[in-house]
Design a protein around this motif. Structure first.
Motif, PDB file in Angstrom:
ATOM      1  N   MET A  29       0.844  -1.197   0.000  1.00 55.32           N
ATOM      2  CA  MET A  29       0.000   0.000   0.000  1.00 55.32           C
ATOM      3  C   MET A  29       0.878   1.245   0.000  1.00 55.32           C
ATOM      4  O   MET A  29       1.764   1.400   0.838  1.00 55.32           O
ATOM      5  N   LYS A  30       0.655   2.135  -0.944  1.00 56.54           N
ATOM      6  CA  LYS A  30       1.475   3.334  -1.064  1.00 56.54           C
ATOM      7  C   LYS A  30       1.040   4.400  -0.067  1.00 56.54           C
ATOM      8  O   LYS A  30      -0.104   4.433   0.368  1.00 56.54           O
ATOM      9  N   THR A  31       1.977   5.265   0.286  1.00 54.67           N
ATOM     10  CA  THR A  31       1.642   6.413   1.110  1.00 54.67           C
ATOM     11  C   THR A  31       0.770   7.366   0.303  1.00 54.67           C
ATOM     12  O   THR A  31       1.086   7.692  -0.840  1.00 54.67           O
ATOM     13  N   ASN A  32      -0.324   7.788   0.904  1.00 53.49           N
ATOM     14  CA  ASN A  32      -1.254   8.666   0.199  1.00 53.49           C
ATOM     15  C   ASN A  32      -1.191  10.074   0.765  1.00 53.49           C
ATOM     16  O   ASN A  32      -1.276  10.271   1.976  1.00 53.49           O
ATOM     17  N   PHE A  33      -1.025  11.036  -0.120  1.00 54.94           N
ATOM     18  CA  PHE A  33      -1.050  12.443   0.251  1.00 54.94           C
ATOM     19  C   PHE A  33      -2.271  13.100  -0.368  1.00 54.94           C
ATOM     20  O   PHE A  33      -2.831  12.607  -1.352  1.00 54.94           O
ATOM     21  N   LYS A  34      -2.648  14.217   0.199  1.00 54.87           N
ATOM     22  CA  LYS A  34      -3.729  14.989  -0.409  1.00 54.87           C
ATOM     23  C   LYS A  34      -3.216  15.688  -1.662  1.00 54.87           C
ATOM     24  O   LYS A  34      -3.860  15.651  -2.715  1.00 54.87           O
ATOM     25  N   THR A  35      -2.037  16.312  -1.555  1.00 54.88           N
ATOM     26  CA  THR A  35      -1.493  17.072  -2.685  1.00 54.88           C
ATOM     27  C   THR A  35       0.022  16.937  -2.732  1.00 54.88           C
ATOM     28  O   THR A  35       0.696  16.962  -1.704  1.00 54.88           O
ATOM     29  N   ILE A  36       0.543  16.790  -3.926  1.00 53.53           N
ATOM     30  CA  ILE A  36       1.989  16.801  -4.180  1.00 53.53           C
ATOM     31  C   ILE A  36       2.280  17.907  -5.187  1.00 53.53           C
ATOM     32  O   ILE A  36       1.562  18.054  -6.186  1.00 53.53           O
ATOM     33  N   VAL A  77      12.308  11.542 -11.019  1.00 52.38           N
ATOM     34  CA  VAL A  77      10.996  12.097 -10.671  1.00 52.38           C
ATOM     35  C   VAL A  77       9.887  11.095 -10.981  1.00 52.38           C
ATOM     36  O   VAL A  77       8.894  11.005 -10.250  1.00 52.38           O
ATOM     37  N   ALA A  78      10.045  10.310 -12.049  1.00 53.40           N
ATOM     38  CA  ALA A  78       9.049   9.278 -12.355  1.00 53.40           C
ATOM     39  C   ALA A  78       9.055   8.199 -11.273  1.00 53.40           C
ATOM     40  O   ALA A  78       7.989   7.716 -10.848  1.00 53.40           O
ATOM     41  N   ARG A  79      10.240   7.829 -10.812  1.00 56.24           N
ATOM     42  CA  ARG A  79      10.352   6.837  -9.738  1.00 56.24           C
ATOM     43  C   ARG A  79       9.761   7.382  -8.438  1.00 56.24           C
ATOM     44  O   ARG A  79       9.117   6.644  -7.685  1.00 56.24           O
ATOM     45  N   PHE A  80       9.981   8.648  -8.199  1.00 50.93           N
ATOM     46  CA  PHE A  80       9.417   9.298  -7.011  1.00 50.93           C
ATOM     47  C   PHE A  80       7.896   9.224  -7.019  1.00 50.93           C
ATOM     48  O   PHE A  80       7.268   8.871  -6.017  1.00 50.93           O
ATOM     49  N   LEU A  81       7.292   9.548  -8.172  1.00 53.48           N
ATOM     50  CA  LEU A  81       5.838   9.563  -8.258  1.00 53.48           C
ATOM     51  C   LEU A  81       5.228   8.171  -8.133  1.00 53.48           C
ATOM     52  O   LEU A  81       4.053   8.037  -7.777  1.00 53.48           O
ATOM     53  N   LYS A  82       6.018   7.121  -8.401  1.00 57.01           N
ATOM     54  CA  LYS A  82       5.528   5.752  -8.238  1.00 57.01           C
ATOM     55  C   LYS A  82       5.368   5.379  -6.765  1.00 57.01           C
ATOM     56  O   LYS A  82       4.638   4.451  -6.434  1.00 57.01           O
ATOM     57  N   GLN A  83       6.067   6.111  -5.892  1.00 60.25           N
ATOM     58  CA  GLN A  83       6.067   5.778  -4.470  1.00 60.25           C
ATOM     59  C   GLN A  83       4.801   6.231  -3.744  1.00 60.25           C
ATOM     60  O   GLN A  83       4.512   5.757  -2.648  1.00 60.25           O
ATOM     61  N   TYR A  84       4.074   7.167  -4.348  1.00 60.78           N
ATOM     62  CA  TYR A  84       2.962   7.789  -3.632  1.00 60.78           C
ATOM     63  C   TYR A  84       1.709   7.854  -4.496  1.00 60.78           C
ATOM     64  O   TYR A  84       1.762   7.777  -5.723  1.00 60.78           O
ATOM     65  N   THR A  85       0.582   8.039  -3.814  1.00 58.60           N
ATOM     66  CA  THR A  85      -0.661   8.406  -4.487  1.00 58.60           C
ATOM     67  C   THR A  85      -1.100   9.742  -3.905  1.00 58.60           C
ATOM     68  O   THR A  85      -0.715  10.098  -2.787  1.00 58.60           O
ATOM     69  N   CYS A  86      -1.874  10.489  -4.670  1.00 55.71           N
ATOM     70  CA  CYS A  86      -2.337  11.790  -4.191  1.00 55.71           C
ATOM     71  C   CYS A  86      -3.624  12.172  -4.910  1.00 55.71           C
ATOM     72  O   CYS A  86      -3.890  11.710  -6.026  1.00 55.71           O
ATOM     73  N   GLU A  87      -4.400  13.014  -4.253  1.00 53.26           N
ATOM     74  CA  GLU A  87      -5.623  13.511  -4.864  1.00 53.26           C
ATOM     75  C   GLU A  87      -5.325  14.579  -5.903  1.00 53.26           C
ATOM     76  O   GLU A  87      -6.008  14.677  -6.923  1.00 53.26           O
ATOM     77  N   ASN A  88      -4.310  15.407  -5.615  1.00 49.44           N
ATOM     78  CA  ASN A  88      -3.943  16.502  -6.514  1.00 49.44           C
ATOM     79  C   ASN A  88      -2.443  16.463  -6.793  1.00 49.44           C
ATOM     80  O   ASN A  88      -1.640  16.342  -5.864  1.00 49.44           O
ATOM     81  N   LEU A  89      -2.077  16.576  -8.054  1.00 52.32           N
ATOM     82  CA  LEU A  89      -0.679  16.706  -8.453  1.00 52.32           C
ATOM     83  C   LEU A  89      -0.546  18.049  -9.164  1.00 52.32           C
ATOM     84  O   LEU A  89      -1.171  18.276 -10.203  1.00 52.32           O
ATOM     85  N   ILE A  90       0.260  18.934  -8.575  1.00 52.60           N
ATOM     86  CA  ILE A  90       0.437  20.262  -9.153  1.00 52.60           C
ATOM     87  C   ILE A  90       1.835  20.358  -9.759  1.00 52.60           C
ATOM     88  O   ILE A  90       2.847  20.234  -9.057  1.00 52.60           O
ATOM     89  N   LEU A  91       1.892  20.545 -11.078  1.00 53.73           N
ATOM     90  CA  LEU A  91       3.148  20.711 -11.806  1.00 53.73           C
ATOM     91  C   LEU A  91       3.373  22.210 -11.950  1.00 53.73           C
ATOM     92  O   LEU A  91       2.815  22.849 -12.833  1.00 53.73           O
ATOM     93  N   ASN A  92       4.219  22.752 -11.077  1.00 56.68           N
ATOM     94  CA  ASN A  92       4.289  24.206 -10.941  1.00 56.68           C
ATOM     95  C   ASN A  92       5.375  24.845 -11.810  1.00 56.68           C
ATOM     96  O   ASN A  92       6.283  25.505 -11.316  1.00 56.68           O
ATOM     97  N   GLY A  93       5.267  24.659 -13.096  1.00 57.95           N
ATOM     98  CA  GLY A  93       6.098  25.392 -14.052  1.00 57.95           C
ATOM     99  C   GLY A  93       7.459  24.809 -14.358  1.00 57.95           C
ATOM    100  O   GLY A  93       8.054  24.080 -13.574  1.00 57.95           O
ATOM    101  N   ASP A  94       7.956  25.124 -15.550  1.00 59.37           N
ATOM    102  CA  ASP A  94       9.250  24.656 -16.059  1.00 59.37           C
ATOM    103  C   ASP A  94       9.343  23.130 -16.047  1.00 59.37           C
ATOM    104  O   ASP A  94      10.407  22.559 -15.795  1.00 59.37           O
ATOM    105  N   ILE A  95       8.237  22.479 -16.331  1.00 61.59           N
ATOM    106  CA  ILE A  95       8.246  21.022 -16.449  1.00 61.59           C
ATOM    107  C   ILE A  95       8.925  20.646 -17.764  1.00 61.59           C
ATOM    108  O   ILE A  95       9.791  19.773 -17.799  1.00 61.59           O
ATOM    109  N   ILE A  96       8.541  21.310 -18.836  1.00 59.52           N
ATOM    110  CA  ILE A  96       9.209  21.165 -20.138  1.00 59.52           C
ATOM    111  C   ILE A  96      10.056  22.408 -20.368  1.00 59.52           C
ATOM    112  O   ILE A  96       9.584  23.524 -20.168  1.00 59.52           O
TER     113      ILE A  96
END
Length: 282
Positions: free
Chosen positions: A1-8, A25-44
């Motif tokens: 069972m993954k650790t669940n956050f409200k927002t990342i 960062v992809a490996r990091f995101l595999k470790q958790y679940t969340c209701e909201n994922l906010i990509l706050n700029g300069d992703i690409i």
């Protein structure tokens, strides 16, 4: 069972550049679940892709991970525009299912309001003197190249990761003064909008502190710091650093899922005094 956050919240991944830690960062995101994922700029990083950058398969995998979070966990994803992905100006605002692309946002949680923005709009150099910003980008790209060389030799000697560019920025007094002013001005902006806090990125300096009664949160970056912000379901925020995650730990079970999440080390790069002297890298 993954650790669940409200927002990342993550920012400054700079996909399309050699320095981007896309796999991490992809490996990091595999470790958790969340209701909201906010990509706050300069992703690409559109600036580098227009010049000498290149798109790799690992960069695509980041978005594959994001789509899986939307599909399997019903995560709501908010992609906020940064200065390096300013090409988004041509399409925002845009809503496609659980994916929203916009300039900035007000986030309300547990009775508190946060203004979330990449942060470049408050940077007069980036906004008004674009050619100087590009010149600074070239210098930063060189530091990242040198940083890879330094850490290649450090790894061969069993030494831990060292951020050369963060060290240089910490030693240059004008850079330290800029960071201080940046954080203070963003906090003032949050207060003027009637918010309890500000969540930003842009300067690649992870932070979680209070400025004049305003909660200042900076998610850092995925070029050097490899950090993210996470909010639990009680409204508590913490910084998570990739290099502090023990990926060998077994997934949470029903017996362990009720145990409190261990407090993670909060890291902020210190201000340095005295003459500028390079450390012994090797």
């Amino acid at each position: 069972m993954k650790t669940n956050f409200k927002t990342i919240v993550i920012s400054d991944v700079h996909l399309g550049t050699k320095g981007s830690k896309a796999k991490e960062v992809a490996r990091f995101l595999k470790q958790y679940t969340c209701e909201n994922l906010i990509l706050n700029g300069d992703i690409i990083d559109g600036w580098q892709l227009r010049k000498s950058g290149s798109w790799k398969r690992k960069h695509t995998r980041f978005f594959n991970r994001m789509l899986k979070m939307i599909e399997k966990d019903h995560t709501k994803v908010y992609y906020l525009r940064g200065n390096h992905d300013d090409f988004l100006d041509q399409i925002l605002p845009l809503q496609i299912g659980n994916l929203s692309i916009q300039a900035d946002m007000i986030y309300e949680s547990c009775g508190k309001k946060f203004f979330i923005t990449h942060g470049d709009i408050f940077d007069s150099v980036t906004t008004n003197l674009r050619w100087i910003a590009y010149l600074g980008d070239v210098g930063y790209t060189f530091l990242l190249w040198l940083n890879r060389l330094v850490n290649y030799h450090r790894r061969k000697r069993g030494m831990p990761y060292f951020s050369l560019s963060q060290y240089v920025k910490g030693k240059v007094k004008t850079a330290v003064a800029y960071v201080d002013q940046y954080e203070e001005e963003l906090s003032k902006m949050a207060k003027s909008k009637g918010c309890d806090g500000i969540i930003c990125g842009h300067i690649h300096k992870a932070e979680n502190r209070t400025i004049d009664g305003i909660t200042y949160l900076n998610s850092g970056d995925w070029v050097e710091t490899m950090s993210a912000l996470a909010e639990d379901h009680e409204g508590n925020w913490q910084l998570i650093f990739y290099n502090e995650i023990d990926f060998k730990v077994k997934p949470l079970t029903e017996e362990t899922s009720s145990e409190p999440i261990p407090e993670l080390k909060l890291v902020a790069f210190n201000k340095f005094d005295g003459d500028f002297k390079l450390p012994n890298f090797f």
